[in-house]
Design a protein around this motif. Structure first.
Motif, mmCIF file in Angstrom:
data_model
loop_
_atom_site.group_PDB
_atom_site.id
_atom_site.type_symbol
_atom_site.label_atom_id
_atom_site.label_comp_id
_atom_site.label_asym_id
_atom_site.label_seq_id
_atom_site.Cartn_x
_atom_site.Cartn_y
_atom_site.Cartn_z
ATOM 1 N N ALA A 74 0.829 -1.211 0.000
ATOM 2 C CA ALA A 74 0.000 0.000 0.000
ATOM 3 C C ALA A 74 0.865 1.264 0.000
ATOM 4 O O ALA A 74 0.577 2.231 -0.718
ATOM 5 N N LEU A 75 1.946 1.239 0.772
ATOM 6 C CA LEU A 75 2.840 2.405 0.827
ATOM 7 C C LEU A 75 3.536 2.623 -0.521
ATOM 8 O O LEU A 75 3.716 3.762 -0.958
ATOM 9 N N ALA A 76 3.932 1.519 -1.166
ATOM 10 C CA ALA A 76 4.583 1.633 -2.478
ATOM 11 C C ALA A 76 3.601 2.175 -3.522
ATOM 12 O O ALA A 76 3.959 3.036 -4.346
ATOM 13 N N LEU A 77 2.366 1.675 -3.493
ATOM 14 C CA LEU A 77 1.362 2.145 -4.446
ATOM 15 C C LEU A 77 1.024 3.613 -4.227
ATOM 16 O O LEU A 77 0.745 4.353 -5.183
ATOM 17 N N LYS A 78 1.068 4.045 -2.984
ATOM 18 C CA LYS A 78 0.763 5.446 -2.669
ATOM 19 C C LYS A 78 1.734 6.387 -3.380
ATOM 20 O O LYS A 78 1.356 7.470 -3.833
ATOM 21 N N GLU A 79 3.016 5.948 -3.507
ATOM 22 C CA GLU A 79 4.019 6.787 -4.162
ATOM 23 C C GLU A 79 3.705 6.996 -5.650
ATOM 24 O O GLU A 79 4.122 7.987 -6.236
ATOM 25 N N ILE A 80 2.979 6.030 -6.252
ATOM 26 C CA ILE A 80 2.632 6.163 -7.670
ATOM 27 C C ILE A 80 1.732 7.371 -7.890
ATOM 28 O O ILE A 80 1.861 8.090 -8.882
ATOM 29 N N PHE A 81 0.821 7.594 -6.952
ATOM 30 C CA PHE A 81 -0.223 8.603 -7.149
ATOM 31 C C PHE A 81 0.094 9.940 -6.493
ATOM 32 O O PHE A 81 -0.516 10.949 -6.828
ATOM 33 N N THR A 82 1.043 9.954 -5.550
ATOM 34 C CA THR A 82 1.338 11.188 -4.821
ATOM 35 C C THR A 82 1.870 12.255 -5.770
ATOM 36 O O THR A 82 2.867 12.059 -6.461
ATOM 37 N N GLY A 83 1.181 13.377 -5.807
ATOM 38 C CA GLY A 83 1.614 14.513 -6.628
ATOM 39 C C GLY A 83 1.426 14.329 -8.111
ATOM 40 O O GLY A 83 1.958 15.113 -8.902
ATOM 41 N N ASN A 84 0.655 13.322 -8.528
ATOM 42 C CA ASN A 84 0.463 13.076 -9.957
ATOM 43 C C ASN A 84 -1.022 12.881 -10.238
ATOM 44 O O ASN A 84 -1.531 11.771 -10.313
#
Length: 370
Positions: free
Chosen positions: A322-332
């Protein structure tokens, strides 16, 4: 040494339906059959043709590899020319004479100028580039083209697709090299060069172990490599600050494909506790590396997003997922808008299923809400 037998195998215009008699050769009647076979019979589907097609297809894959080698060779020479021009050196490493390609570095260089001096300079530049392409060419264009055009006549889809693909690469090789050069990174600092060498050294080990059943010693080895790569992804002692150049160096080495290979492994619930814990550790480290590679890097975010469905299939260390997937969407925001309803539904189901073990899925959903 490799090309003559390879091209001979590919060239079906000399294939025969049956061997020639060593003493007598072909009779007139048999020669007619050979000519019919060469003209049309060899292209038709049959058990015999299928065996020949399989052999030729493997030869085409080898030819494809050689074309990639040629492209990389040209790119190396071109980047060397660029570095010499940028540093003001000629081919012999002297700074006394101005490099022929140096004017191309400046925006003042204009190919539309038709003055005699400018035209002479353009001819000199084109000669340097033409010589670079000619000296690194490993295939004769005309003969290779005729062989590949002949291979397009076989009534097998894979033969047609592969031969046309190689023809496309053959005729667009110069443009492909320039496009690759546009994305090439010239490492100017000692730190960047060191990271490049360390990644180059570490990746074969990681690639070899990515799809293996790991014992304790191999688990320790792969986690050490993953830890080392994680260190490169951020600024020293500040894990939250990404290091864009080091991220891109690792991406250029194909690290994302290896990461996805590791995460695509199916974990057997019947594994011994020690083995399960070992794989759990490997997945944790891999997902951490994925997070660090993705952080504030839009190109990586886009690439990883295309693999979202595969990542949602990861069955262990769900909180790290979940934490890794969150980085995909953060700020994009553009990626957030591309998420399919079925994918959101999947994340909601995971959040419900892992309320206590992975509450981070709720943070992931919060990131997606716009």
């Amino acid at each position: 040494m490799l090309l003559p037998p390879l091209l001979s195998l590919l060239d079906g215009r000399h294939d025969v339906p049956f061997p020639k008699d060593r003493m007598k050769g072909y009779s007139r009647e048999l020669m007619k059959l050979v000519q019919v076979y060469r003209f049309s019979g060899r292209f038709e589907k049959s058990h015999e043709t299928e065996a020949i097609v399989n052999a030729k297809f493997q030869a085409m894959e080898a030819l494809d590899l050689l074309l990639t080698f040629q492209r990389n060779l040209r790119l190396t020479v071109f980047v060397t020319l660029f570095k010499q021009a940028e540093q003001g050196m000629d081919g012999a490493g002297n700074k006394r004479t101005r490099p022929l390609l140096e004017p191309l570095l400046y925006s003042s260089f204009n190919t539309d100028v038709v003055k005699r001096k400018a035209l002479r300079k353009q001819k000199e530049v084109l000669k340097v580039l033409r010589d670079m392409f000619n000296t690194s060419s490993i295939l004769d264009l005309d003969s290779t083209t005729s062989i590949l055009m002949d291979l397009c006549k076989y009534k097998y889809d894979q033969m047609i697709v592969k031969s046309l693909d190689i023809l496309s690469k053959l005729y667009s090789s110069q443009m492909d090299m320039f496009q690759l050069a546009g994305h090439a990174q010239v490492l100017l600092t000692n730190d960047s060069a060191r990271v490049h060498r360390e990644v180059q050294r570490a990746l074969p080990t990681l690639r070899r172990l990515a799809r293996s059943k790991l014992n304790d010693q191999q688990v320790a080895l792969i986690t050490d490599v993953l830890d080392e790569l994680c260190e490169f992804c951020h600024l020293p002692k500040t894990e939250l600050e990404p290091h864009p150049m080091n991220q891109n160096i690792m991406i250029s080495h194909g690290i994302l494909n290896i990461v996805m290979e590791i995460l695509s492994q199916e974990i057997d619930s019947r594994l011994l506790m020690e083995q399960y814990q070992g794989m759990e550790q490997v997945f944790k480290k891999t997902l951490k590396l994925l997070s660090l590679l993705t952080r504030e890097n839009r190109n990586v975010q886009e690439t990883i997003f295309t693999n979202l469905d595969r990542l949602l299939d990861v069955s262990i260390v769900r909180s790290d997922l979940a934490l890794a997937l969150k980085e995909i969407f953060t700020g994009n925001q553009s990626i957030c808008l591309k998420v399919q309803p079925r994918q959101i539904q999947r994340i909601v189901m995971l959040a419900a299923e892992c309320q206590h073990t992975a509450p981070e899925f709720l943070d992931l959903l919060k990131t997606l809400v716009k």
